[in-house]
Design a protein around this motif. Sequence first.
Motif, mmCIF file in Angstrom:
data_model
loop_
_atom_site.group_PDB
_atom_site.id
_atom_site.type_symbol
_atom_site.label_atom_id
_atom_site.label_comp_id
_atom_site.label_asym_id
_atom_site.label_seq_id
_atom_site.Cartn_x
_atom_site.Cartn_y
_atom_site.Cartn_z
ATOM 1 N N ARG A 128 -4.739 2.910 -2.688
ATOM 2 C CA ARG A 128 -3.440 2.288 -2.963
ATOM 3 C C ARG A 128 -2.413 3.281 -3.499
ATOM 4 O O ARG A 128 -1.200 3.055 -3.367
ATOM 5 N N GLU A 129 -2.870 4.375 -4.125
ATOM 6 C CA GLU A 129 -1.932 5.363 -4.649
ATOM 7 C C GLU A 129 -1.144 6.049 -3.533
ATOM 8 O O GLU A 129 -0.105 6.652 -3.790
ATOM 9 N N GLY A 130 -1.639 5.943 -2.300
ATOM 10 C CA GLY A 130 -0.977 6.640 -1.210
ATOM 11 C C GLY A 130 -0.045 5.793 -0.370
ATOM 12 O O GLY A 130 0.648 6.320 0.509
ATOM 13 N N TYR A 131 0.009 4.489 -0.625
ATOM 14 C CA TYR A 131 0.802 3.609 0.236
ATOM 15 C C TYR A 131 2.267 4.039 0.311
ATOM 16 O O TYR A 131 2.845 4.154 1.392
ATOM 17 N N THR A 132 2.898 4.277 -0.837
ATOM 18 C CA THR A 132 4.320 4.646 -0.854
ATOM 19 C C THR A 132 4.547 5.998 -0.198
ATOM 20 O O THR A 132 5.468 6.167 0.611
ATOM 21 N N ILE A 133 3.703 6.971 -0.529
ATOM 22 C CA ILE A 133 3.865 8.313 0.035
ATOM 23 C C ILE A 133 3.682 8.292 1.540
ATOM 24 O O ILE A 133 4.437 8.929 2.291
ATOM 25 N N MET A 134 2.679 7.561 2.022
ATOM 26 C CA MET A 134 2.454 7.489 3.465
ATOM 27 C C MET A 134 3.629 6.813 4.173
ATOM 28 O O MET A 134 4.051 7.251 5.253
ATOM 29 N N ALA A 135 4.183 5.771 3.576
ATOM 30 C CA ALA A 135 5.319 5.079 4.185
ATOM 31 C C ALA A 135 6.548 5.985 4.230
ATOM 32 O O ALA A 135 7.236 6.072 5.264
ATOM 33 N N ILE A 136 6.829 6.681 3.128
ATOM 34 C CA ILE A 136 7.981 7.593 3.084
ATOM 35 C C ILE A 136 7.805 8.726 4.084
ATOM 36 O O ILE A 136 8.753 9.103 4.795
ATOM 37 N N THR A 137 6.594 9.276 4.163
ATOM 38 C CA THR A 137 6.321 10.357 5.123
ATOM 39 C C THR A 137 6.556 9.887 6.550
ATOM 40 O O THR A 137 7.174 10.591 7.347
ATOM 41 N N ALA A 138 6.077 8.685 6.874
ATOM 42 C CA ALA A 138 6.255 8.152 8.232
ATOM 43 C C ALA A 138 7.735 7.968 8.558
ATOM 44 O O ALA A 138 8.187 8.330 9.653
ATOM 45 N N ILE A 139 8.511 7.448 7.618
ATOM 46 C CA ILE A 139 9.943 7.227 7.853
ATOM 47 C C ILE A 139 10.668 8.550 8.077
ATOM 48 O O ILE A 139 11.475 8.689 9.007
ATOM 49 N N ILE A 140 10.374 9.538 7.234
ATOM 50 C CA ILE A 140 11.016 10.854 7.373
ATOM 51 C C ILE A 140 10.676 11.491 8.715
ATOM 52 O O ILE A 140 11.550 12.025 9.410
ATOM 53 N N ILE A 156 0.350 15.806 13.068
ATOM 54 C CA ILE A 156 -0.583 16.575 12.238
ATOM 55 C C ILE A 156 -0.269 16.381 10.757
ATOM 56 O O ILE A 156 -1.165 16.157 9.932
ATOM 57 N N VAL A 157 1.024 16.472 10.406
ATOM 58 C CA VAL A 157 1.426 16.302 9.006
ATOM 59 C C VAL A 157 1.040 14.914 8.499
ATOM 60 O O VAL A 157 0.477 14.767 7.404
ATOM 61 N N PHE A 158 1.318 13.893 9.299
ATOM 62 C CA PHE A 158 1.001 12.532 8.869
ATOM 63 C C PHE A 158 -0.503 12.338 8.733
ATOM 64 O O PHE A 158 -0.976 11.694 7.777
ATOM 65 N N PHE A 159 -1.269 12.924 9.646
ATOM 66 C CA PHE A 159 -2.725 12.832 9.558
ATOM 67 C C PHE A 159 -3.242 13.485 8.280
ATOM 68 O O PHE A 159 -4.129 12.940 7.608
ATOM 69 N N LEU A 160 -2.684 14.645 7.911
ATOM 70 C CA LEU A 160 -3.117 15.334 6.694
ATOM 71 C C LEU A 160 -2.799 14.513 5.450
ATOM 72 O O LEU A 160 -3.604 14.448 4.512
ATOM 73 N N VAL A 161 -1.634 13.869 5.434
ATOM 74 C CA VAL A 161 -1.271 13.029 4.292
ATOM 75 C C VAL A 161 -2.212 11.829 4.195
ATOM 76 O O VAL A 161 -2.697 11.483 3.115
ATOM 77 N N GLN A 199 -5.311 11.524 5.393
ATOM 78 C CA GLN A 199 -6.677 11.882 5.031
ATOM 79 C C GLN A 199 -6.805 12.218 3.557
ATOM 80 O O GLN A 199 -7.873 12.065 2.961
ATOM 81 N N PHE A 200 -5.714 12.654 2.934
ATOM 82 C CA PHE A 200 -5.752 12.952 1.504
ATOM 83 C C PHE A 200 -6.051 11.700 0.684
ATOM 84 O O PHE A 200 -6.699 11.766 -0.361
ATOM 85 N N PHE A 201 -5.605 10.548 1.148
ATOM 86 C CA PHE A 201 -5.771 9.306 0.391
ATOM 87 C C PHE A 201 -6.952 8.466 0.880
ATOM 88 O O PHE A 201 -7.035 7.270 0.584
ATOM 89 N N ARG A 202 -7.877 9.083 1.596
ATOM 90 C CA ARG A 202 -9.023 8.339 2.090
ATOM 91 C C ARG A 202 -9.987 8.012 0.952
ATOM 92 O O ARG A 202 -10.122 8.776 -0.011
ATOM 93 N N VAL A 203 -10.639 6.877 1.069
ATOM 94 C CA VAL A 203 -11.656 6.464 0.103
ATOM 95 C C VAL A 203 -12.932 6.183 0.887
ATOM 96 O O VAL A 203 -13.079 5.124 1.505
ATOM 97 N N PRO A 204 -13.874 7.118 0.908
ATOM 98 C CA PRO A 204 -15.088 6.938 1.699
ATOM 99 C C PRO A 204 -16.038 5.926 1.078
ATOM 100 O O PRO A 204 -16.037 5.694 -0.128
ATOM 101 N N THR A 205 -16.847 5.318 1.924
ATOM 102 C CA THR A 205 -17.895 4.417 1.451
ATOM 103 C C THR A 205 -19.146 5.243 1.165
ATOM 104 O O THR A 205 -19.608 5.993 2.032
ATOM 105 N N LEU A 216 -7.913 19.212 0.511
ATOM 106 C CA LEU A 216 -8.692 18.569 1.573
ATOM 107 C C LEU A 216 -9.784 17.655 1.030
ATOM 108 O O LEU A 216 -10.395 16.913 1.790
ATOM 109 N N ASN A 217 -10.043 17.725 -0.281
ATOM 110 C CA ASN A 217 -11.074 16.870 -0.872
ATOM 111 C C ASN A 217 -10.585 15.440 -1.052
ATOM 112 O O ASN A 217 -9.383 15.189 -1.119
ATOM 113 N N VAL A 218 -11.547 14.515 -1.146
ATOM 114 C CA VAL A 218 -11.235 13.164 -1.596
ATOM 115 C C VAL A 218 -10.786 13.276 -3.058
ATOM 116 O O VAL A 218 -11.410 13.984 -3.851
ATOM 117 N N HIS A 219 -9.706 12.580 -3.428
ATOM 118 C CA HIS A 219 -9.144 12.766 -4.770
ATOM 119 C C HIS A 219 -9.316 11.574 -5.701
ATOM 120 O O HIS A 219 -8.673 11.487 -6.744
#
Length: 219
Positions: free
Chosen positions: A5-17, A45-50, A52-58, A102-105
């Motif tokens: 959830r910490e990445g929702y705003t950043i991902m949305a802003i990145t996509a719009i830009i 590529i940029v959007f994919f990197l952003v 993947q930074f906010f991924r939460v693995p099971t 590149l790590n899960v954060h």
Amino acid sequence: MKLHREGYTIMAITAIILIIINLGINYLLPDGYWIPRLVLIGSIIVFFLVVQFFRVPTRVVHKSDREIVAPCDGKVVVIEEVVETEYFKGPRRQISIFMSPLNVHVNWNPISGVIQYFKYHPGLYLVAWHPKSSTDNERTTVVIRTIEGVEVLFRQIAGAAARRIRWYVKEGDKVEQSTEMGFIKFGSRVDIFVPLDAEIKVNLQDKTVGSVTVLAQLK
């Protein structure tokens, strides 16, 4: 795997830009061929990197009252005896884990117990491997007391790029090992301070898997 959830705003802003940039390129270069395509590929590529930074693995975890698990993904960069001056004011074994972009954060509780102490420290943004980053950088200090009375301290530490630390615990909270306690954005480190008689289970340069890798076993 899900997205944090910490990445929702950043991902949305990145996509719009990125959408605006691509629309602008296509408007300015309507007859262009390789430039719009190159920008589009770069944007993907940029959007994919952003993302993947906010991924939460099971992950499949096991819980133990005597084992301290890694609170984050990363690489072990410090294992040494130090004097911890904020809470214990005495010698402890320090294990530091460096988190690359590149790590899960996600950050996890390393052991079950009660949050005995919590403090947020504003500070600098030195590179995470700087010797003074653990005492001068923006950071949190969390101490968990186990059911047997053993105390384990760990710190979320901001780095040169990671300038936002999130935590979801407070003093008095009862926490379970391997449950989420916070998030650090864009690379940094976590320090863990364990009793001197704890048996260290990792070596320098080992890669850790947050909530899974056993760092130390309590006596």
